[in-house]
Motif scaffolding. Structure first.
Motif, PDB file in Angstrom:
ATOM      1  N   LEU A 152       1.066  -0.782  -0.078  1.00 56.12           N
ATOM      2  CA  LEU A 152       0.051   0.049   0.417  1.00 56.12           C
ATOM      3  C   LEU A 152       1.197   1.333  -0.208  1.00 56.12           C
ATOM      4  CD1 LEU A 152      -2.948  -1.142   2.987  1.00 56.12           C
ATOM      5  CD2 LEU A 152      -3.105  -1.060   0.160  1.00 56.12           C
ATOM      6  N   VAL A 153       0.341   1.858  -1.071  1.00 54.42           N
ATOM      7  CA  VAL A 153       1.153   3.482  -0.520  1.00 54.42           C
ATOM      8  C   VAL A 153      -0.153   4.626  -0.693  1.00 54.42           C
ATOM      9  CG1 VAL A 153       2.384   4.973  -2.339  1.00 54.42           C
ATOM     10  CG2 VAL A 153       2.896   2.621  -2.825  1.00 54.42           C
ATOM     11  N   ASN A 154       0.122   5.571   0.329  1.00 56.18           N
ATOM     12  CA  ASN A 154      -0.361   6.899   0.667  1.00 56.18           C
ATOM     13  C   ASN A 154      -0.631   8.154  -0.603  1.00 56.18           C
ATOM     14  OD1 ASN A 154      -0.698   9.406   2.250  1.00 56.18           O
ATOM     15  ND2 ASN A 154      -0.864   8.600   3.380  1.00 56.18           N
ATOM     16  N   ILE A 155      -0.932   8.062  -1.106  1.00 58.22           N
ATOM     17  CA  ILE A 155      -1.021   9.451  -2.117  1.00 58.22           C
ATOM     18  C   ILE A 155      -1.944  10.291  -1.322  1.00 58.22           C
ATOM     19  CG2 ILE A 155      -1.578   7.680  -4.003  1.00 58.22           C
ATOM     20  CD1 ILE A 155      -3.869   8.299  -4.572  1.00 58.22           C
TER      21      ILE A 155
ATOM     22  N   GLU B 115       0.635   0.101  -4.753  1.00 54.29           N
ATOM     23  CA  GLU B 115       2.202   0.273  -5.341  1.00 54.29           C
ATOM     24  C   GLU B 115       1.936   0.285  -7.274  1.00 54.29           C
ATOM     25  OE1 GLU B 115       6.687   0.078  -4.292  1.00 54.29           O
ATOM     26  OE2 GLU B 115       5.468  -0.859  -3.188  1.00 54.29           O
ATOM     27  N   GLU B 116       1.831  -1.224  -7.701  1.00 54.93           N
ATOM     28  CA  GLU B 116       1.890  -1.564  -9.044  1.00 54.93           C
ATOM     29  C   GLU B 116       0.976  -0.537  -9.579  1.00 54.93           C
ATOM     30  OE1 GLU B 116      -0.409  -4.634  -7.042  1.00 54.93           O
ATOM     31  OE2 GLU B 116       1.125  -3.920  -6.639  1.00 54.93           O
ATOM     32  N   SER B 117      -0.184   0.111  -8.990  1.00 52.51           N
ATOM     33  CA  SER B 117      -1.024   0.805 -10.104  1.00 52.51           C
ATOM     34  C   SER B 117      -0.738   2.525 -10.101  1.00 52.51           C
ATOM     35  CB  SER B 117      -1.711   1.175  -8.636  1.00 52.51           C
ATOM     36  OG  SER B 117      -1.864   2.017  -8.201  1.00 52.51           O
ATOM     37  N   LEU B 118       0.863   2.219  -9.357  1.00 52.86           N
ATOM     38  CA  LEU B 118       1.438   3.822  -9.893  1.00 52.86           C
ATOM     39  C   LEU B 118       1.987   4.252 -10.764  1.00 52.86           C
ATOM     40  CD1 LEU B 118       2.048   5.020  -5.580  1.00 52.86           C
ATOM     41  CD2 LEU B 118       0.207   6.185  -7.788  1.00 52.86           C
ATOM     42  N   ASP B 119       2.635   2.421 -11.282  1.00 49.95           N
ATOM     43  CA  ASP B 119       3.331   2.614 -12.318  1.00 49.95           C
ATOM     44  C   ASP B 119       2.558   3.666 -13.920  1.00 49.95           C
ATOM     45  OD1 ASP B 119       5.445   1.885 -11.640  1.00 49.95           O
ATOM     46  OD2 ASP B 119       4.827  -0.745 -11.310  1.00 49.95           O
ATOM     47  N   ASP B 120       1.012   3.230 -13.861  1.00 46.43           N
ATOM     48  CA  ASP B 120       0.401   3.063 -15.134  1.00 46.43           C
ATOM     49  C   ASP B 120      -0.006   5.186 -14.660  1.00 46.43           C
ATOM     50  OD1 ASP B 120      -1.619   3.556 -16.795  1.00 46.43           O
ATOM     51  OD2 ASP B 120      -3.236   2.605 -16.006  1.00 46.43           O
TER      52      ASP B 120
ATOM     53  N   GLN C 250      11.884   1.211   8.984  1.00 52.33           N
ATOM     54  CA  GLN C 250      11.623   1.742   8.189  1.00 52.33           C
ATOM     55  C   GLN C 250      11.045   1.691   6.848  1.00 52.33           C
ATOM     56  OE1 GLN C 250       9.768   5.986   7.845  1.00 52.33           O
ATOM     57  NE2 GLN C 250      11.498   5.744   9.447  1.00 52.33           N
ATOM     58  N   PRO C 251       9.723   2.474   6.449  1.00 50.46           N
ATOM     59  CA  PRO C 251       9.170   1.445   5.077  1.00 50.46           C
ATOM     60  C   PRO C 251       9.241   2.868   4.186  1.00 50.46           C
ATOM     61  CG  PRO C 251       7.647   2.334   6.096  1.00 50.46           C
ATOM     62  CD  PRO C 251       8.498   2.706   7.305  1.00 50.46           C
ATOM     63  N   GLU C 252       9.670   1.663   2.530  1.00 50.66           N
ATOM     64  CA  GLU C 252      10.523   2.481   1.702  1.00 50.66           C
ATOM     65  C   GLU C 252       9.041   2.429   0.666  1.00 50.66           C
ATOM     66  OE1 GLU C 252      13.320   4.022   0.946  1.00 50.66           O
ATOM     67  OE2 GLU C 252      14.431   3.314   2.801  1.00 50.66           O
ATOM     68  N   GLY C 253       9.055   3.712  -0.022  1.00 51.15           N
ATOM     69  CA  GLY C 253       8.274   4.059  -0.824  1.00 51.15           C
ATOM     70  C   GLY C 253       7.286   3.415  -0.240  1.00 51.15           C
ATOM     71  N   ALA C 254       6.553   4.084   0.597  1.00 53.40           N
ATOM     72  CA  ALA C 254       5.001   3.746   1.417  1.00 53.40           C
ATOM     73  C   ALA C 254       3.830   5.525   0.831  1.00 53.40           C
ATOM     74  CB  ALA C 254       5.656   3.890   3.050  1.00 53.40           C
ATOM     75  N   TYR C 255       4.971   6.367   1.048  1.00 55.26           N
ATOM     76  CA  TYR C 255       3.974   7.185   0.230  1.00 55.26           C
ATOM     77  C   TYR C 255       4.386   7.643  -0.994  1.00 55.26           C
ATOM     78  CZ  TYR C 255       7.819  10.153   1.680  1.00 55.26           C
ATOM     79  OH  TYR C 255       8.639  10.840   2.521  1.00 55.26           O
ATOM     80  N   THR C 256       3.915   8.422  -2.130  1.00 53.21           N
ATOM     81  CA  THR C 256       3.928   8.628  -2.856  1.00 53.21           C
ATOM     82  C   THR C 256       3.257  10.255  -2.661  1.00 53.21           C
ATOM     83  OG1 THR C 256       4.321   9.364  -5.393  1.00 53.21           O
ATOM     84  CG2 THR C 256       2.300   8.431  -4.581  1.00 53.21           C
ATOM     85  N   THR C 257       4.119  11.784  -3.200  1.00 54.51           N
ATOM     86  CA  THR C 257       3.637  13.112  -3.738  1.00 54.51           C
ATOM     87  C   THR C 257       2.973  13.401  -4.798  1.00 54.51           C
ATOM     88  OG1 THR C 257       5.727  14.466  -4.047  1.00 54.51           O
ATOM     89  CG2 THR C 257       4.991  14.168  -1.555  1.00 54.51           C
TER      90      THR C 257
END
Length: 325
Positions: free
Chosen positions: A97-100, A221-226, A311-318
């Motif tokens: 999961l990624v916080n958007i 996370e993978e959906s953010l590649d689209d 500490q998670p890597e890639g857990a959020y995106t701006t």
């Protein structure tokens, strides 16, 4: 010849009624049942704000047997509303999961204790039973107890934890000395039952500096590649924040929308109005961006409690909220 012209005319008319662009479909899974905790999304759907962004949004209600993290992992949703503690725990357990976006800037979580328990400070907790919600809602409490150095297994010098129902009955019935409440929900029930600041000791997680980030928006996370998906997410967040702004400015209408959209009939207008007003105090409709300092404090609290290991890597995106600036 006339039949051919007529046929072509009918075809042309049929084409003219077809939308020029199909709407992008998104499914949103809520953390809990249909209530004003999610007023921004329900208002955005009802007022056509998603339609204005060329989105076809399906809103799924949650409940005690529904884990948003499991729903999205199984492909049942594109976006979920969940607390960061639950989202980070799920990420570490294999659900990327990624916080958007983070519409809720402050926590609504509190613990309340009737004055007859003689609990006035945290130092009075040992030997008492404290009501706590589970299903991902327990993490802020355990992080708090860890910070205070209090055992939660009922041992001497520690506290006993009661898996609390999602209401104030454990306090009313004397099953727990203190219970968990949200400022915008169960605390209102306590007020209706005759409790308040005069006969309660109130521990506000935010005021104590123990608040962890609550209702945020998460995707896989993978959906953010689209790029097309990211664009749809961006439009979704923009419309949702418009919904939150409208709800804050028009709480009576927002409450009625919530009641109208509740298929169960459980949502009562007066309580939803109370909720809408209180939730508005936690949301900043002008800024859906994640506050990194609060994020880091939340993550550190989860690490300290061993809820997550590192500490998670890639857990959020701006990327989404940056596009809204």
């Amino acid at each position: 010849m006339n039949k051919i012209i007529g046929g072509l005319l009918v075809s042309a008319l049929a084409l003219s009624t077809t939308p020029a662009f199909a709407q992008d479909a998104l499914t949103l899974q809520l953390k809990w049942v249909t209530q004003a905790q999610f007023a921004g999304y329900l208002v955005a759907e009802s007022k056509g704000f998603y339609d204005e962004e060329n989105l076809d949004v399906t809103v799924l209600a949650g409940g005690p047997n529904i884990a948003p993290e499991q729903v999205i992992a199984g492909g049942g949703a594109d976006i979920i509303v969940t607390w960061m503690a639950a989202g980070m725990a799920a990420r570490e357990n294999g659900v990327p999961l990624v916080n958007i976006a983070q519409p809720f800037k402050r926590s609504g979580l509190m613990m309340i204790c009737p004055t007859e328990t003689e609990i006035k400070t945290v130092a009075d907790f040992p030997g008492h039973t404290l009501g706590v919600w589970f299903f991902g809602n327990e993490y802020p409490f355990f992080a708090w107890m860890n910070k205070e150095g209090l055992a939660t297994d009922g041992s001497e010098g520690g506290v006993t934890v009661l898996q609390q129902s999602f209401d104030i009955q454990p306090m009313i019935q004397g099953q727990a000395d203190c219970i968990s409440v949200m400022t915008y929900n169960e605390y209102g029930q306590a007020l209706d039952a005759g409790y308040g600041p005069d006969n309660l000791t109130i521990f506000n997680y935010t005021e104590m500096g123990n608040d962890l980030l609550e209702d945020g928006l998460y995707v896989m996370e993978e959906s953010l590649d689209d790029p097309a998906k990211v664009d749809a997410y961006t439009r979704f967040v923009r419309a949702s924040m418009k919904g939150w702004a409208y709800a804050a400015e028009n709480p009576e209408e927002a409450a009625q929308i919530v009641v109208d959209m509740d298929d169960t009939g459980a949502a009562m207008l007066d309580h939803q109005l109370y909720m809408a007003k209180e939730v508005a105090k936690l949301v900043d409709p002008t800024d859906p961006a994640l506050d990194i300092a609060t994020y880091e404090r939340t993550v550190q609290a989860l690490i300290d409690q061993s809820i997550i290991k590192e500490q998670p890597e890639g857990a959020y995106t701006t990327v989404v909220t940056d596009a809204l600036k």
